[in-house]
Design an enzyme around this catalytic site. Structure first.
Site, PDB file in Angstrom:
ATOM      1  N   LYS A 240      -5.053  -2.061   8.470  1.00 52.40           N
ATOM      2  CA  LYS A 240      -3.816  -2.212   7.688  1.00 52.40           C
ATOM      3  C   LYS A 240      -4.117  -2.135   6.193  1.00 52.40           C
ATOM      4  CE  LYS A 240       0.566  -3.290   6.923  1.00 52.40           C
ATOM      5  NZ  LYS A 240       0.661  -3.883   5.595  1.00 52.40           N
TER       6      LYS A 240
ATOM      7  N   GLU B  91      -1.107   4.282   1.253  1.00 48.52           N
ATOM      8  CA  GLU B  91       0.299   4.201   0.829  1.00 48.52           C
ATOM      9  C   GLU B  91       0.404   4.262  -0.693  1.00 48.52           C
ATOM     10  OE1 GLU B  91       2.800   0.300   0.589  1.00 48.52           O
ATOM     11  OE2 GLU B  91       2.847   1.021   2.665  1.00 48.52           O
TER      12      GLU B  91
END
Length: 327
Positions: A190, A197
């Site tokens: 993550k 991102e």
């Protein structure tokens, strides 16, 4: 299954709702009592303290999902659960914790027989309707026991075209959740997701900034273009190579206000970007784009461009992140 959930903010409350919609029972707690009261109307059992939540879960093995901001509050809550829970019980951290903290916590809880699972959770404020992409770290048998919870939270196959040649690969991945490896692996994956991102958002933001400035009087008159950025974002959504959820959010924000006047461009970073760069340094892996995107966020707190307004609009869209006031 019956599960406890601590932290009913932007994501925790909707995680409880999605689980209850799938038939699971939730015992919930939040420091703000009103948040628990709202979920009680939806069918949850609202506890008035962490000990009361653990007691309400009944006989073991009991599972408690902690959905709090990374740092001191999560650290204190996991430590408290360590004094309240027993062998075979499970502590799940679904926040954005540093994976190294997961490894340490699991080691500290192991002598008591308490299991620890880390879950990198992506989906933001849209998770209730869209489902959550889950990246899970922990012992295989514990993850398997919790599978009904993860399957209910994940998006499922949906309408996304299936990838060819996956017959021998983990079927959970195409349903939106993955057992990445031992404790810490979920939050590590993550963390890298969020680092990527940053880079994707930065590239998109800079592109729109370049287009916005193409009408500048400093350019030759016959090379100036007064582009409608809302229309550009919209046409790119329709079959272009850069089609993405981030582009969807950008198009929505620009359609409301092409100048993004509601945003200052003060862009925070939530930790994972920094940790991604730290991991790259430890591994001696070059990460030029990701590092640059992180440093832009630092700079944005001193001076802003239109690109940073685009970043702020995307962050508000997928995670409900409101800009912090400039200090």
């Amino acid at each position: 299954m019956k599960i406890g959930i601590i932290g009913l903010g932007r994501m925790g409350g909707n995680i409880a709702r999605r689980l209850m919609q799938a038939g699971h029972s939730c015992v919930v707690y939040d420091a703000i009592a009103a948040a628990g009261a709202v979920l009680a109307k939806d069918g949850a059992v609202a506890a008035d303290s962490v000990p009361a939540l653990v007691e309400a879960l009944g006989a073991g093995p009991r599972a408690v999902w902690v959905m709090l901001p990374a740092g001191k509050i999560t650290e204190q809550t996991v430590a408290q659960l360590g004094t309240l829970m027993h062998a075979s019980d499970i502590v799940i951290d679904g926040g954005n914790t540093n994976f190294k903290d997961d490894v340490r916590r699991a080691r500290e809880l192991a002598p008591k027989g308490i299991k620890y699972v880390d879950v990198g959770t992506s989906g933001g404020v849209w998770g209730l309707s869209r489902g959550y992409c889950l990246m899970i770290g922990g012992d295989a048998d514990v993850v398997a026991y919790l599978d009904p919870i993860f399957a209910a939270l994940a998006p499922g196959l949906g309408t996304i075209e299936r990838t060819a040649h996956r017959e021998k690969l983990d079927p959970r991945a195409e349903r939106g959740y993955l057992h990445a490896g031992p404790v810490g692996a979920g939050h590590f994956v993550k963390m890298i997701h969020n680092g990527i991102e940053y880079g994707m958002m930065q590239a998109m933001a800079e592109g729109f900034d370049i287009m916005r400035h193409r009408a500048s009087e400093k350019l030759p008159a016959d090379e100036r273009y007064d582009l409608n950025l809302a229309d550009v974002a919209e046409v790119w959504r329709r079959g272009s190579v850069v089609t993405s959820w981030l582009l969807d959010l950008t198009a929505s924000a620009l359609a409301k206000d092409e100048k993004l006047d509601a945003f200052s461009g003060n862009v925070e970073d939530s930790g994972e970007g920094r940790w991604t760069i730290e991991a790259a340094i430890e591994e001696a892996v070059p990460a030029d784009v990701l590092a640059a995107s992180l440093f832009v966020r630092f700079r944005s707190r001193q001076q802003h461009t239109f690109a940073e307004k685009v970043l702020s609009a995307m962050r508000l869209g997928f995670g409900g992140h409101v800009e912090s006031p400039k200090k």
